[in-house]
Design a protein around this motif. Structure first.
Motif, PDB file in Angstrom:
ATOM      1  N   LYS A 145       7.164  39.645   2.265  1.00  0.00           N
ATOM      2  CA  LYS A 145       5.862  40.299   2.240  1.00  0.00           C
ATOM      3  C   LYS A 145       5.008  39.835   3.419  1.00  0.00           C
ATOM      4  CE  LYS A 145       5.603  40.831  -2.810  1.00  0.00           C
ATOM      5  NZ  LYS A 145       4.810  40.505  -4.018  1.00  0.00           N
TER       6      LYS A 145
ATOM      7  N   ARG B 231       1.728  38.488   5.040  1.00  0.00           N
ATOM      8  CA  ARG B 231       0.637  37.636   4.557  1.00  0.00           C
ATOM      9  C   ARG B 231      -0.703  38.111   5.116  1.00  0.00           C
ATOM     10  NH1 ARG B 231       3.203  31.525   5.286  1.00  0.00           N
ATOM     11  NH2 ARG B 231       4.803  31.720   3.664  1.00  0.00           N
TER      12      ARG B 231
ATOM     13  N   GLU C 184       1.070  39.708   0.363  1.00  0.00           N
ATOM     14  CA  GLU C 184       0.790  38.351  -0.102  1.00  0.00           C
ATOM     15  C   GLU C 184      -0.586  37.975   0.431  1.00  0.00           C
ATOM     16  OE1 GLU C 184       2.496  33.830   0.648  1.00  0.00           O
ATOM     17  OE2 GLU C 184       3.893  35.529   0.753  1.00  0.00           O
TER      18      GLU C 184
END
Length: 500
Positions: free
Chosen positions: A5, A7, A31
């Motif tokens: 994912k 960030r 995230e």
């Protein structure tokens, strides 16, 4: 393998806004972490290492602009979207100059935020791919490796590998400047004929009256002045490869003789009394739609099918933008050595402008731009070129041929367009009133892109507006309305330029 994912770091001193952004972005499969001040953001940034930052510009303590500058110092490639409750053009300009990717004004629609985030993430993905490609090419150290470095060009490379060691005729298609000759040479260099001659003929560069003798040669006495035998390109390419560039420009009378060679492997020189057997692999290239030329009667249908055994289509540079930084590096190194100069590498800002540019001249245009940069050594001049390099179409009489109040289908007898370059201006906001909003900038860019597409297709169809409407996938009436709007814009621009 699970996809990692992306960030996101949210920097906002408003707890409710931070919670909303966190919840919303997590639903979009990001995230997410958050910081309530610039100082906390700097500390968390080093540990969390986000790919995207949503940064509020109006925080207590360290303000958003200073935080942005500090984050960019730590990780210059990080993407930042500025969020602010103030619609301040000067602030937008300063944030953009400091490296912000985008700006969104509070309050905003969640869908607007989602669109902007995904747009920045996509640009980041392309940039990362470009970096990987650049490293690959540096390791290979071979210009031909550029063909196959993007997903679309990987397909081209695979086709080349599949057909290279056969004797099949190959038709290479693509816009001007995309690298059709390089592809032809790659096919040749990977073929079983690579030790034999590679002969190129540009069918558009030789008058059709001379092209026949150029291809097939002549015997003494074939015409006035023919006092000796001359071998043609088919003679010279025997057992090797003949590359016919811009095959669409070949005169119909000569197409029949070329078809005979492709079918029977024999030809006769001008003035000759016997056929000569020849073993030549033919590669042909065109930047025009041959199907339309067949429909119009300008190109033989049987020759088209004979040439079109295998087709390699080269996508334009605008459809493989991740290769732009690679070409920039390659041509910068090449022409720095050639001219004995040592200009600095292009800045991230300049590369970004080049990634956004549409490159109508494809790789050839990019190569010439880098060549000018090496010679002149001024990046600002190159950036200004990209900013104003928007062709404006006008006729020989000074009135735009885009709009004809009398209607008509804009056939080939319409006056030929002339490309006029606008006068260079130095961009840069001087007051709040002069700075357009990002929404206005986007609207202008969309209008300009639409105008360029219409002008390009009209030029391609030789001003046949019905054919252009079909290619653009809009109605004929809609195209006429758009042309009328462009004409009105041209007249308004001209009236502004007239002295009072």
């Amino acid at each position: 393998m699970a996809v990692q994912k992306i960030r996101v770091l949210i920097v906002d001193d408003d707890p409710s806004m931070a919670r909303f952004l966190t919840s919303y972005l997590m639903r979009l499969n990001f995230e997410v972490n958050s910081a309530s001040s610039g100082e906390e953001a700097i500390r968390l940034f080093r540990v969390y290492d986000p790919g995207l930052v949503l940064l509020d510009m109006n925080m207590t303590g360290m303000d958003g602009l200073e935080t942005l500058e500090r984050l960019k110092q730590i990780k210059p490639e990080v993407s930042v979207i500025v969020v602010s409750g103030q619609n301040n053009p000067d602030l937008i300009f300063r944030a953009s100059k400091a490296g912000a990717e985008d700006y969104i004004h509070k309050p905003f629609e969640p869908k607007d935020l989602e669109t902007r985030v995904h747009r920045v993430v996509e640009r980041q993905r392309v940039s990362n791919e470009a970096s990987q490609i650049r490293d690959q090419v540096r390791r290979q150290g071979d210009f031909t490796m550029l063909f196959g470095t993007s997903p679309k060009m990987e397909e081209v490379k695979q086709t080349i590998e599949q057909v290279a060691d056969t004797s099949a005729t190959v038709l290479i298609r693509g816009e001007s400047g995309t690298g059709k000759e390089v592809v032809a040479r790659l096919v040749y260099s990977h073929s079983l004929r690579r030790e034999k001659p590679f002969v190129k003929v540009n069918c558009a560069a030789i008058p059709h009256e001379l092209l026949e003798s150029e291809l097939f040669g002549y015997e003494p006495g074939a015409f006035t002045g023919a006092n000796r035998q001359k071998l043609g390109k088919f003679d010279l390419a025997n057992q090797g490869t003949l590359f016919l560039d811009e095959i669409s420009e070949m005169h119909p009378a000569l197409q029949a003789k070329l078809l005979h060679v492709l079918q029977d492997g024999e030809f006769a020189r001008l003035g000759g009394k016997r056929d000569i057997a020849v073993d030549v692999r033919v590669l042909a290239a065109t930047n025009k739609p041959l199907e339309r030329a067949v429909e119009d009667g300008h190109f033989r249908e049987d020759l088209f099918y004979r040439l079109n055994v295998v087709t390699i289509h080269i996508p334009p540079l605008r459809e493989r933008r991740e290769e732009i930084p690679v070409f920039l590096d390659f041509f910068l190194h090449k022409y720095s050595e050639f001219y004995g100069k040592n200009p600095p590498p292009f800045s991230d800002f300049a590369v970004g402008r080049m990634m956004d540019y549409n490159w109508p001249g494809n790789i050839r245009e990019l190569e010439n731009l880098v060549k000018r940069y090496v010679i002149v050594g001024k990046e600002s001049q190159i950036i200004r070129e990209l900013s104003i390099h928007k062709p404006v179409i006008s006729s020989m009489t000074g009135t735009s041929p885009l709009w004809n109040p009398k209607g008509g289908d804009g056939n080939a007898s319409a006056p030929a367009p002339v490309v006029a370059m606008p006068v260079a201006t130095t961009p840069g906001p001087t007051s709040e009133a002069e700075v357009p909003s990002l929404l206005e900038i986007g609207r202008r860019a969309a209008m300009q892109a639409e105008r360029e597409a219409i002008e390009r297709v009209l030029a391609q169809t030789r001003w046949n507006r019905r054919a252009a409407a079909k290619i653009l996938k809009i109605s004929y009436k809609a195209l006429l309305n758009k042309l009328k709007i462009i004409e009105e814009q041209n007249q308004a621009a001209q009236s502004k330029q007239q002295p009072a």
